[in-house]
Write a protein that holds these residues in place. Structure first.
Motif, PDB file in Angstrom:
ATOM      1  N   ASN A  98     -19.101   2.689   3.582  1.00  0.00           N
ATOM      2  CA  ASN A  98     -18.950   1.711   4.654  1.00  0.00           C
ATOM      3  C   ASN A  98     -19.288   0.279   4.226  1.00  0.00           C
ATOM      4  N   THR A  99     -19.169  -0.017   2.924  1.00  0.00           N
ATOM      5  CA  THR A  99     -19.361  -1.388   2.455  1.00  0.00           C
ATOM      6  C   THR A  99     -18.095  -2.189   2.738  1.00  0.00           C
ATOM      7  N   ILE A 100     -18.251  -3.472   2.989  1.00  0.00           N
ATOM      8  CA  ILE A 100     -17.092  -4.335   3.212  1.00  0.00           C
ATOM      9  C   ILE A 100     -16.706  -4.944   1.884  1.00  0.00           C
ATOM     10  N   ILE A 101     -15.437  -4.779   1.503  1.00  0.00           N
ATOM     11  CA  ILE A 101     -14.961  -5.322   0.239  1.00  0.00           C
ATOM     12  C   ILE A 101     -13.763  -6.237   0.485  1.00  0.00           C
ATOM     13  N   SER A 102     -13.608  -7.230  -0.363  1.00  0.00           N
ATOM     14  CA  SER A 102     -12.459  -8.129  -0.316  1.00  0.00           C
ATOM     15  C   SER A 102     -11.446  -7.673  -1.339  1.00  0.00           C
ATOM     16  N   ILE A 103     -10.193  -7.607  -0.923  1.00  0.00           N
ATOM     17  CA  ILE A 103      -9.163  -7.190  -1.862  1.00  0.00           C
ATOM     18  C   ILE A 103      -8.114  -8.290  -1.991  1.00  0.00           C
ATOM     19  N   LEU A 104      -7.507  -8.337  -3.167  1.00  0.00           N
ATOM     20  CA  LEU A 104      -6.471  -9.304  -3.481  1.00  0.00           C
ATOM     21  C   LEU A 104      -5.303  -8.592  -4.146  1.00  0.00           C
ATOM     22  N   ASP A 105      -4.123  -9.122  -3.984  1.00  0.00           N
ATOM     23  CA  ASP A 105      -2.941  -8.696  -4.739  1.00  0.00           C
ATOM     24  C   ASP A 105      -2.665  -7.207  -4.631  1.00  0.00           C
ATOM     25  N   ILE A 106      -2.643  -6.669  -3.426  1.00  0.00           N
ATOM     26  CA  ILE A 106      -2.390  -5.239  -3.267  1.00  0.00           C
ATOM     27  C   ILE A 106      -0.932  -4.927  -3.611  1.00  0.00           C
ATOM     28  N   THR A 107      -0.743  -3.829  -4.330  1.00  0.00           N
ATOM     29  CA  THR A 107       0.577  -3.335  -4.698  1.00  0.00           C
ATOM     30  C   THR A 107       0.676  -1.884  -4.268  1.00  0.00           C
ATOM     31  N   ILE A 108       1.741  -1.535  -3.610  1.00  0.00           N
ATOM     32  CA  ILE A 108       1.976  -0.157  -3.185  1.00  0.00           C
ATOM     33  C   ILE A 108       3.031   0.449  -4.097  1.00  0.00           C
ATOM     34  N   LEU A 109       2.753   1.647  -4.597  1.00  0.00           N
ATOM     35  CA  LEU A 109       3.679   2.366  -5.469  1.00  0.00           C
ATOM     36  C   LEU A 109       4.102   3.640  -4.756  1.00  0.00           C
ATOM     37  N   LEU A 110       5.394   3.825  -4.589  1.00  0.00           N
ATOM     38  CA  LEU A 110       5.940   5.032  -3.986  1.00  0.00           C
ATOM     39  C   LEU A 110       6.580   5.863  -5.082  1.00  0.00           C
ATOM     40  N   GLU A 111       6.016   7.030  -5.346  1.00  0.00           N
ATOM     41  CA  GLU A 111       6.524   7.925  -6.380  1.00  0.00           C
ATOM     42  C   GLU A 111       7.764   8.668  -5.880  1.00  0.00           C
ATOM     43  N   ASP A 112       8.568   9.171  -6.812  1.00  0.00           N
ATOM     44  CA  ASP A 112       9.766   9.930  -6.454  1.00  0.00           C
ATOM     45  C   ASP A 112       9.446  11.168  -5.615  1.00  0.00           C
TER      46      ASP A 112
END
Length: 71
Positions: free
Chosen positions: A8-22
């Motif tokens: 339950n820690t709060i984290i900052s994220i940058l540059d998220i990339t989603i990968l969809l596999e076959d």
């Protein structure tokens, strides 16, 4: 963007990339700035396009690492 991470820690994220596999598996890779000192790249499998499966959360690389085994 910020969200609640492991323990339950709060984290900052940058540059998220989603990968969809076959095969339909979905993964998210992103940069985390959590410690105030270090930024690193993490990834996790997604339960659906908007829900991370934090049981698969893994640090992929940290600054100064030369090999994946240096995590």
């Amino acid at each position: 963007m910020c969200f609640h991470g492991i323990n339950n820690t709060i984290i900052s994220i940058l540059d998220i990339t989603i990968l969809l596999e076959d095969n339909g598996d979905i993964y998210a890779y992103y940069s985390v700035y959590e410690t105030g000192v270090m930024q690193y790249i993490v990834g996790c499998k997604m339960k659906d396009p908007v829900t991370p499966d934090f049981s698969t959360y893994q640090v992929l690389i940290r600054p100064g690492s030369l090999l994946a085994s240096d995590r």
